[in-house]
Enzyme design. Sequence first.
Site, PDB file in Angstrom:
ATOM      1  N   ASN A 188     -27.593   1.599 -15.934  1.00  0.00           N
ATOM      2  CA  ASN A 188     -27.767   2.952 -15.421  1.00  0.00           C
ATOM      3  C   ASN A 188     -29.215   3.150 -14.941  1.00  0.00           C
ATOM      4  OD1 ASN A 188     -26.860   5.608 -14.895  1.00  0.00           O
ATOM      5  ND2 ASN A 188     -27.711   6.326 -16.829  1.00  0.00           N
ATOM      6  N   ASN A 190     -31.643   4.881 -15.799  1.00  0.00           N
ATOM      7  CA  ASN A 190     -32.723   5.050 -16.767  1.00  0.00           C
ATOM      8  C   ASN A 190     -32.916   3.839 -17.676  1.00  0.00           C
ATOM      9  OD1 ASN A 190     -30.448   5.222 -18.357  1.00  0.00           O
ATOM     10  ND2 ASN A 190     -30.979   7.150 -19.332  1.00  0.00           N
ATOM     11  N   LYS A 191     -32.121   2.782 -17.469  1.00  0.00           N
ATOM     12  CA  LYS A 191     -32.200   1.624 -18.360  1.00  0.00           C
ATOM     13  C   LYS A 191     -33.374   0.709 -17.989  1.00  0.00           C
ATOM     14  CE  LYS A 191     -28.705   2.554 -21.053  1.00  0.00           C
ATOM     15  NZ  LYS A 191     -28.275   3.843 -20.505  1.00  0.00           N
ATOM     16  N   ILE A 192     -33.554  -0.335 -18.803  1.00  0.00           N
ATOM     17  CA  ILE A 192     -34.734  -1.192 -18.655  1.00  0.00           C
ATOM     18  C   ILE A 192     -34.724  -1.919 -17.314  1.00  0.00           C
ATOM     19  CG2 ILE A 192     -33.730  -3.220 -19.818  1.00  0.00           C
ATOM     20  CD1 ILE A 192     -36.561  -3.287 -21.318  1.00  0.00           C
TER      21      ILE A 192
END
EC number: 2.6.1.102
Length: 377
Positions: A188, A190-192
Amino acid sequence: MNPKIWLSSPHMGGNEQAFVKEAFDTNWVAPLGPNVNGFEQDLTLFHGGKTHVAALSSGTAGLHLGLVLLGVVAGDEVICQSMTFSASANPIAYVGAIPVFVDSEEDTWNMSPTLLEEAIKDRIANGKKPKAIIPVHLYGMPAKMHEIMAVANRYDIPVLEDAAEALGSSINGKMCGTFGRIGILSFNGNKIITTSGGGALISDDESIVKEARFLATQARDEAPHYQHSKIGYNYRISNLCAGVGRGQMEVLAKRIEQRRAVYQQYVDRYSGAKGISFVAEPAGYFSNRWLSALMIDPAIAGFTREDLRLGLEKDNIESRPLWKPMHMQPIFSKYPYYGTGVSERLFENGLCLPSGSNLTQADMNRVFAIMDMFIKK
């Protein structure tokens, strides 16, 4: 107003556009294609070369498919970590099953192995053995997977491992997502690393991943016409999004290093401050530190989590309370819960701080300036 500092924003590496451009140049703009194959291969290599991967449209899709592949049907019970995002629990409802929520332990903030076994014993005593267990690696910190797997194996219950927040995290070198029968990843925004929207289902069992790919492409049987013997889903990632993922994989190790460096700055500055605590890595554990979070004891610190959150918000800095536990959510509050109050305390007193790999030192200094107004060193 000062520019926005986000909690966790996308961070491109440079080559994403080249992979996407290749997809356009070759007209591979439909689902599947060379980037999907390449992205799956990259993820396989990252997880040691033996794990099989099905790249999907989201981590939630992976959890849904995982439950289907484990044979969970309407009326079955599935044990789920309560301290998590709703995407961990929603797929249980998709298949008509009943969630049974288990509290966290203090060391990692993840599913308590002790309460897990207590829940299993009680559900069996009530005439219903759970069909699956969904532990979550919260904010990148590995759950106590050796203990959880020992309990799961003792009762012969498969583990569907939610590693959506834990790409690159490990225990004694074994990657999160590879402990259970099936693991789930998320990409997604906002993930790393991100594919804009996307996820993956992973397993050491190649047959499981092959079936996942089949179900994720509408379960179309081999035939010259459209023929279907099973219910399928439109869950495969697009070749364009997978191109972004291939570029992101090139910088994943650096992104983990940068996130861990952000976390370390918070620890170096505020560890030992009155009423402030962080979740440390147990021996052998490695967290990607997707999000940096702290706990505030208002009786000692003299301020609450909400005081600090609102103070940061006034300076246009995003922070966020820890996940509200699933057993406290209106939609899930009627379901069984086994706990001792740990997740409630985490939610009440925990705060996620800006954690992005693209934070500048000037950004960090702005965050520190606000936090210093509250935290007594």
